[in-house]
Scaffold this active site. Structure first.
Site, PDB file in Angstrom:
ATOM      1  N   HIS A 209       0.786  -1.222   0.000  1.00  0.00           N
ATOM      2  CA  HIS A 209       0.000   0.000   0.000  1.00  0.00           C
ATOM      3  C   HIS A 209       0.825   1.283   0.000  1.00  0.00           C
ATOM      4  CE1 HIS A 209       1.011  -0.143   4.289  1.00  0.00           C
ATOM      5  NE2 HIS A 209       0.703   1.148   4.334  1.00  0.00           N
ATOM      6  N   ARG A 210       2.120   1.206   0.192  1.00  0.00           N
ATOM      7  CA  ARG A 210       2.910   2.425   0.333  1.00  0.00           C
ATOM      8  C   ARG A 210       3.132   3.099  -1.023  1.00  0.00           C
ATOM      9  NH1 ARG A 210       4.896   3.486   5.309  1.00  0.00           N
ATOM     10  NH2 ARG A 210       4.921   1.774   6.804  1.00  0.00           N
TER      11      ARG A 210
END
Length: 365
Positions: A209-210
């Site tokens: 998700h980063r």
């Protein structure tokens, strides 16, 4: 009306709720302190955050701030205004926040300008990568905190290197408490393996998700192709931001990759505990994997959890090497076994009680 000194807990995301839960439970057990729980709603999707209070049997937050989404500056500014007003109205003895999100920074800055102590849970961890907003958040939070609850000796050393020594307490990491408190419940209550038709030890669990991965189309494509090209299921519960990035790419899995909706904590904990290996860019998942003794591959150039890498249970991996590394750990039993066996890196599971004891001795009626 309670006459005990009040401790305000501020949470804004799913990981914060999970890691704050052991402290919250322990403080609630105290007869000397009162508790007020505030949710900034940084994760406003119920599956990503609010439902966790029910799943973890924590009761609902006493207050919602409705900060929602936005740019880094917008989220921080909204949180700062609302938390400052709340602390001014309530005048608690202390306010606590966990981790490195914008909610933490807003809480730290608000308290620093008021006669309210700020306690930072999970202080002192460093990636030394200022391109990550989380690094700025955690550094600033540590420097204005009256109480820094450090999860490891390395974190204590990091704080000392920056001149922070007063109010530092080595407590271990509350993620251990959370894993130990909830794992047996997850095993008995979660049906996620049956729901997805999975066999324990025969699949990979994924979280990505980063921005370093989701905002780079070439990098994200390489990661997805590695997941989709295996001979075993790769289960990927998608953060909403990641799902949007995948949709923007027009990527459609045709092989082993299964893109699924976000899971609640109990289901994901059970999924992770039964996986052959975990691939992630999340800091918390790196910790949980070591506790659960599941090998971890971290798709990032650096980590604020270096003890997992030093212990050999976590490996930093570039996207281009991901396909081969997954295949190796799935097929090579010796390599797989070498990346297990360090469940005590972050303590013995009593961090919540330690923090509660410190708070009771400092503020208790």
């Amino acid at each position: 009306m309670s006459t005990e000194p009040e401790i305000v807990f501020v949470v804004g995301t799913r990981p914060e709720i999970i890691k704050t839960a052991p402290v919250l439970r322990a403080v609630r057990d105290s007869d000397a302190l009162d508790v007020h729980v505030v949710h900034t709603d940084q994760h406003y999707d119920d599956n990503m955050s609010a439902a966790f209070f029910e799943v973890l049997n924590l009761g609902m937050p006493d207050e919602h701030l409705g900060v929602g989404s936005g740019t880094q500056g917008e989220q921080t500014a909204k949180g700062l205004m609302k938390i400052e007003r709340l602390l001014g109205d309530r005048s608690p003895a202390a306010v606590l926040a966990q981790g490195d999100t914008n909610a933490v920074l807003s809480t730290a800055l608000s308290a620093s300008k008021l006669p309210v102590d700020f306690g930072h849970i999970e202080s002192g961890i460093r990636s030394y990568d200022r391109s990550m907003p989380e690094e700025t958040n955690r550094v600033l939070a540590d420097h204005v905190a009256e109480l820094n609850f450090a999860p490891t000796d390395v974190a204590v050393e990091n704080l000392a290197d920056e001149g922070i020594e007063d109010g530092v307490h080595a407590t271990g990491n509350t993620v251990v408490d959370a894993c130990l408190q909830h794992r047996s419940f997850a095993e008995s209550e979660s049906t996620i393996l049956d729901d997805f038709g999975l066999t324990a030890g025969k699949f990979v669990a994924v979280t990505i998700h980063r921005p370093v991965n989701t905002d780079d189309p070439d990098r994200l494509t390489t990661i997805l192709e590695a997941f989709d090209g295996q001979a075993f299921p790769v289960v990927f519960p998608c953060h909403p931001r990641t799902r949007t990035a995948i949709d923007d790419l027009g990527f459609e899995p045709t092989g082993s990759l299964r893109l699924v909706e976000p899971l609640d904590y109990i289901d994901f904990l059970n999924l992770q505990a039964n996986a052959r290996l975990v691939v992630t860019d999340s800091g918390g998942i790196q910790e949980e994997a070591s506790i659960l003794q599941v090998p971890c591959l971290t798709v990032r150039p650096n980590t604020e959890r270096p003890e997992t890498v030093d212990a050999g249970v976590n490996k930093l991996i570039p996207p281009a090497a991901l396909n081969a590394e997954i295949r190796k750990l799935f097929g090579d039993s010796e390599a797989h076994e070498a990346m297990r066996g360090a469940p005590d890196l972050y303590g013995e599971g009593n961090s919540g009680a330690r923090i509660a004891d410190i708070l009771e001795r400092r503020y208790g009626a």
